[in-house]
Scaffold this active site. Sequence first.
Site, short mmCIF file in Angstrom:
data_model
loop_
_atom_site.label_atom_id
_atom_site.label_comp_id
_atom_site.label_asym_id
_atom_site.label_seq_id
_atom_site.Cartn_x
_atom_site.Cartn_y
_atom_site.Cartn_z
N ARG A 89 -17.95 22.36 120.74
CA ARG A 89 -16.95 21.31 120.82
C ARG A 89 -17.35 20.14 119.93
NH1 ARG A 89 -13.63 18.48 124.84
NH2 ARG A 89 -12.66 16.83 123.64
N ARG A 98 -9.07 21.81 120.19
CA ARG A 98 -10.47 21.93 120.62
C ARG A 98 -10.83 23.35 121.04
NH1 ARG A 98 -9.48 17.89 124.53
NH2 ARG A 98 -8.92 16.68 122.72
N ASP A 101 -12.39 22.33 126.38
CA ASP A 101 -12.24 21.03 127.03
C ASP A 101 -12.43 21.24 128.52
OD1 ASP A 101 -11.60 18.35 127.32
OD2 ASP A 101 -9.43 18.68 127.29
N ASP A 103 -12.59 19.07 132.05
CA ASP A 103 -12.38 17.75 132.66
C ASP A 103 -12.52 17.85 134.16
OD1 ASP A 103 -11.69 16.28 130.34
OD2 ASP A 103 -9.66 17.09 130.39
N1 ROI Z 1 -1.99 20.74 125.61
C1 ROI Z 1 -2.06 21.82 126.42
N2 ROI Z 1 -0.99 22.60 126.54
N3 ROI Z 1 -3.20 22.12 127.11
C2 ROI Z 1 -4.32 21.34 127.02
O1 ROI Z 1 -5.35 21.64 127.65
C3 ROI Z 1 -4.26 20.19 126.19
N4 ROI Z 1 -5.34 19.36 126.06
C4 ROI Z 1 -5.28 18.26 125.33
C5 ROI Z 1 -4.04 17.83 124.60
C6 ROI Z 1 -4.34 17.58 123.14
C7 ROI Z 1 -3.54 16.56 125.24
N5 ROI Z 1 -2.97 18.82 124.70
C8 ROI Z 1 -3.07 19.91 125.49
O2 ROI Z 1 -6.34 17.46 125.27
#
Ligand code: ROI
Length: 166
Positions: A89, A98, A101, A103
């Site tokens: 990442r 990315r 991710d 969270d």
């Molecule tokens: N869009 C989708 N569909 N899923 C995500 O996990 C995701 N994560 C992000 C952003 C760029 C906001 N868009 C995303 O960080």
Amino acid sequence: MICYISLGSNLSGKLGDPLTQLQAALGKISNDPELKLIKTSDFYQSKALTLPDTPPQNDYINAVAMLETALSAEQLLCKLNAIEASQGRERKQQWAARTLDLDILLYGELQIQTETLVIPHLQIKYRNFVIHPLFEIAGAIDIPGLGDLSVLSEKTTWDGLQKIVI
Ligand code: ROI
């Protein structure tokens, strides 16, 4: 503490495609002696949510997992950041594509606001790719500040979101 985390990827990395990235991250979580992976949602494919006037991005693969840990929210965040880093990442821009991710969505029923962490995650209510997988594994829980997840889930469309069959 019982915690929920979200996983997302829309770029292939050294380990493979987005689905493989998510599976690899779940493997690391389940092998970590300080984390207990209790449940994972199905995998979902979702259209990228992007900022206005930015280039289109590949679809994402998203999922949510339920963990139990004795770590603090800050310690859990450090661990998740290390897993992201181990899978290549790069933190360029906040809304960039990315490889992985991770969270923290919920940390027990606590509301936390520090410079590095806001829990419950502020974006939950705007993101069908978080609400539906979270509802799948958590059911009708109360989200501090947001209310009953089943109500939120009923109000949230499935636009651009589908479960994937593996
Ligand atoms: N869009 C989708 N569909 N899923 C995500 O996990 C995701 N994560 C992000 C952003 C760029 C906001 N868009 C995303 O960080």
